[in-house]
Motif scaffolding. Structure first.
Motif, PDB file in Angstrom:
ATOM      1  N   ARG A 247       0.832  -1.195   0.000  1.00 53.64           N
ATOM      2  CA  ARG A 247       0.000   0.000   0.000  1.00 53.64           C
ATOM      3  C   ARG A 247       0.872   1.252   0.000  1.00 53.64           C
ATOM      4  O   ARG A 247       1.816   1.373   0.793  1.00 53.64           O
ATOM      5  N   GLN A 248       0.518   2.178  -0.867  1.00 54.59           N
ATOM      6  CA  GLN A 248       1.301   3.398  -1.007  1.00 54.59           C
ATOM      7  C   GLN A 248       1.417   4.137   0.312  1.00 54.59           C
ATOM      8  O   GLN A 248       0.416   4.459   0.958  1.00 54.59           O
ATOM      9  N   THR A 595      -2.110  14.454   0.690  1.00 58.17           N
ATOM     10  CA  THR A 595      -3.109  13.398   0.587  1.00 58.17           C
ATOM     11  C   THR A 595      -2.587  12.229  -0.245  1.00 58.17           C
ATOM     12  O   THR A 595      -2.002  12.434  -1.317  1.00 58.17           O
ATOM     13  N   GLY A 596      -2.819  11.028   0.233  1.00 53.02           N
ATOM     14  CA  GLY A 596      -2.385   9.826  -0.472  1.00 53.02           C
ATOM     15  C   GLY A 596      -1.013   9.335  -0.071  1.00 53.02           C
ATOM     16  O   GLY A 596      -0.597   8.239  -0.466  1.00 53.02           O
ATOM     17  N   GLU A 599      -1.081  11.726   4.791  1.00 52.14           N
ATOM     18  CA  GLU A 599      -1.393  13.148   4.944  1.00 52.14           C
ATOM     19  C   GLU A 599      -1.171  13.648   6.369  1.00 52.14           C
ATOM     20  O   GLU A 599      -1.578  13.016   7.343  1.00 52.14           O
TER      21      GLU A 599
END
Length: 675
Positions: A247-248, A595-596, A599
């Protein structure tokens, strides 16, 4: 023929008569380019030549200066009972040493990479070759000999990197050594499907390892079931089914039992013995000449980031004295090291790691001692200091510890010059401390923020580093008093102390305490790194992945602080270079992720560049509390004159050189500020 034979026999007698001591036993120059840089002439010094090769060393594992190296007594030995290593070396020297200044400039490489661009204003990379790649030749024009050596066994050998080969250790009976190891895994992309381990797994039995994941530092880690990950081999793991991406920006942590540790701490002895050889030896044990024989009178080092932390521990462990108790490095300019060490002299070392407020937590990098004076840790009762070892044999170097604001926010750099409760300490006689106000970790790109919320901070410290290096040279060679330290102090009210958060790797700086203005579109959380007292030795000795690495839960913290800011959000303490003293923006040493990418968590080494509005009407419309450019400087000429005065003031304090004053003014003249 008989004369040659007699000389050879004499050499053998000399070699065998030498005591068993750490030294470079053989130096091998594999290539020589003379002249280098396409024959470019460097002022009165003339041309330079480039030497590349290998140096081979040996260490007596029982000799006290070497016995501090973790696991050296378990290392394989040669017929003389010595532990061997080999490292890459690289030298740039005047073709005619007589025209040089007889000063050695050791640039300690960063993960194998040269930092040649720093003081030379060059982008020559790992193998500077062309005339242009010599940059403005700040060092060559002044006649320094430049040298590099491999010290980091984790450095990749590709791309002209410098590395070192050190032995793997086994148990006394020859069986492999195993023990707990740890990997902090976070990919800021959505494409990574596998992860390479620093050391091979002792077993592919997944029940002997644990993989967890969490999205934020404040989250409780979730164990990933054994059927959701696998070993592809002893050095690699991946998620399953095959092709599943990590997951990033999620935080994965992998605890496992590793095998085959290396004697990574030899990297300290390698630099010690290389510089000692260049400074004091005439030839190696086989008659190969020292290329700098009878030339070096003074030695200096320059570091940036990882190698600055390396030199912090180099001093603490006593490696600035060779085995004849001669000083190795006379003057050190440490840039961006904070109060941290490097975690090199430990079993299963991972020296390429560095800890920040969302990065590589729980590695043995930031452990007591942090400061130079000898102090007692109130939590453990241990007494230590970075000056303790060198004070015994009078081999302490003169040191400039220079840090950006980022090191104060994410590496607790204030611990360099305070006690463990955060109280100011007097400067040691041989050390000065400098904060580059409002700077990030290195020079950022003001056109992009990457994974951060704001564009990065372009404040460039290299002009200051050049001036300070000249002051360091004067201090070492002429005894001229250096500039005074310039850092935040609790005693003068410029420091703001961090508030730790229980059970978290981070703390907070309250906005009101800092004086941070509320800027539209800019998030402020006050996120700052907390330094915990962590017992890595006991945790490791327990020998279980469940006990290693140590937890921060219920651990005491050391006090740390940052500089207060002015009404613009720019730092008050430290050296305010023209971009901060005559600002067109708010510049910070901290930044937050967008964001992503986790954050509002820390954006590692990045800072922020938040421009001012041009006119009063624009700032009023945006509800920006900071004065506009027009309100500050009225005209372009007013801005240029303010830059000129600020730069000249720094030059009077020996913090800028004349040529860099001119460059600041020229840049201001060519800028679009109110133009």
């Amino acid at each position: 023929m008989r004369l040659r034979l007699n000389r050879f026999l004499l050499l053998l007698l000399v070699v065998h008569a030498l005591p068993l001591q750490a030294r470079i036993v053989r130096i091998e120059i594999t290539s020589r380019q003379s002249p280098a840089f396409e024959g470019r002439v460097f002022g009165p010094v003339g041309t330079y030549e480039k030497l590349r090769g290998k140096a081979y060393g040996q260490l007596d594992p029982n000799h006290p200066p070497n016995a501090v190296i973790t696991d050296i007594r378990l290392a394989p030995r040669n017929a003389k009972g010595m532990v061997e290593y080999a490292m890459d070396i690289y030298i740039l020297k005047p073709v005619n040493l007589k025209t040089g200044t007889h000063k050695l400039f050791l640039e300690v490489n960063n993960r194998g990479a040269k930092l040649f661009g720093g003081l030379n204003n060059s982008r020559g990379g790992n193998d500077p070759t062309t005339a242009d790649e010599a940059g403005d030749a700040f060092l060559m024009n002044r006649g320094y000999t430049l040298a590099w050596n491999g010290w980091d066994p984790s450095a990749a050998s590709a791309n002209n990197n410098l590395t070192i080969t050190v032995p793997v250790v086994n148990q006394a009976d020859g069986t492999p050594i195993t023990g707990p190891s740890y990997e902090y895994i976070s990919f800021d992309n959505a494409t990574s499907t596998r992860y390479a381990l620093a050391y091979p797994a002792a077993s592919l039995d997944k029940s002997r390892a644990t993989l967890t994941v969490r999205d934020r530092l404040s989250d409780t880690p979730t164990v990933i079931p054994a059927d959701r990950w696998e070993y592809t081999n002893e050095r690699t793991i991946r998620l399953v089914p095959e092709g599943t991406v990590f997951r990033q920006s999620a935080i994965y942590e992998f605890a496992y039992t590793a095998r085959d540790p290396i004697v990574a701490g030899i990297g300290f002895a390698a630099t010690r013995d290389f510089v000692s050889f260049l400074r004091y030896a005439k030839a190696d044990d086989f008659g190969n000449p020292n290329p700098l024989a009878d030339d070096v009178q003074f030695t200096f080092s320059y570091t940036l980031s990882q190698p600055a932390r390396y030199l912090n521990d180099f001093q603490t462990l006593g490696f600035n004295a060779d085995e004849q108790n001669r000083r190795v490095i006379d003057g050190m300019e440490n840039w961006l090291g904070g109060g941290s060490g490097i975690g090199l002299n430990v079993r299963f070392a991972q020296p390429s790691r560095t800890e920040r407020n969302r990065q590589n937590h729980l590695y043995p990098e930031a452990v007591f001692p942090f400061a130079y004076p000898v102090l007692t840790d109130p939590f453990t009762g241990k007494t230590a200091g970075r000056l303790a070892a060198c004070s015994v044999n009078n081999t302490c170097s003169k040191v400039f510890e220079i840090n950006s604001a980022n090191e104060y926010w994410v590496k607790a750099a204030s611990l360099l010059h305070t006690d463990l409760q955060g109280n100011d300490l007097p400067d040691p006689e041989n050390v000065r401390f400098f904060l580059v106000s409002g700077a990030q970790h290195g020079t950022g790109n003001a056109t992009t923020g990457g994974i951060c919320q704001q564009v990065q901070n372009p404040t460039n410290a290299e002009p200051l580093l050049r001036a300070l290096f000249m002051a360091l040279d004067d201090w070492v060679t002429k005894g001229i008093k250096p500039p005074d330290s310039e850092v935040p102090r609790r005693s003068n009210g410029t420091a703001v102390v961090a508030i730790p958060r229980a059970g978290s790797q981070t703390g907070v700086i309250p906005q009101a305490d800092l004086g941070w203005p509320t800027i539209p579109g800019v998030t402020y959380t006050g996120l700052i790194t907390t330094r915990y007292q962590l017992d890595f030795i006991t945790s490791f000795a327990q020998g279980s992945v469940g006990n290693y690495p140590p937890s921060v839960a219920n651990r005491p913290t050391y006090a740390n602080f940052v500089s207060k800011v002015d009404q613009d959000g720019n730092e008050i303490a430290g050296i305010r270079l023209p971009p901060v003293a005559v600002p067109v923006a708010t510049t910070t040493g901290w930044a937050l992720r967008r964001t992503g990418f986790g954050e509002n968590e820390g954006c590692e080494g990045a800072g922020q560049y938040i421009p001012f509005k041009v006119t009063k009407a624009e700032r009023a419309s945006a509800n920006d509390p900071r004065l506009s450019l027009q309100e500050r400087y009225q005209t372009h000429a007013g801005y240029v004159e303010a830059v000129r005065k600020a730069a000249q003031n720094l030059a009077k304090r020996r913090l800028l050189l004349a040529e860099d004053v001119q460059q600041y003014v020229k840049t201001a003249e060519e800028s679009t500020v109110l133009n």
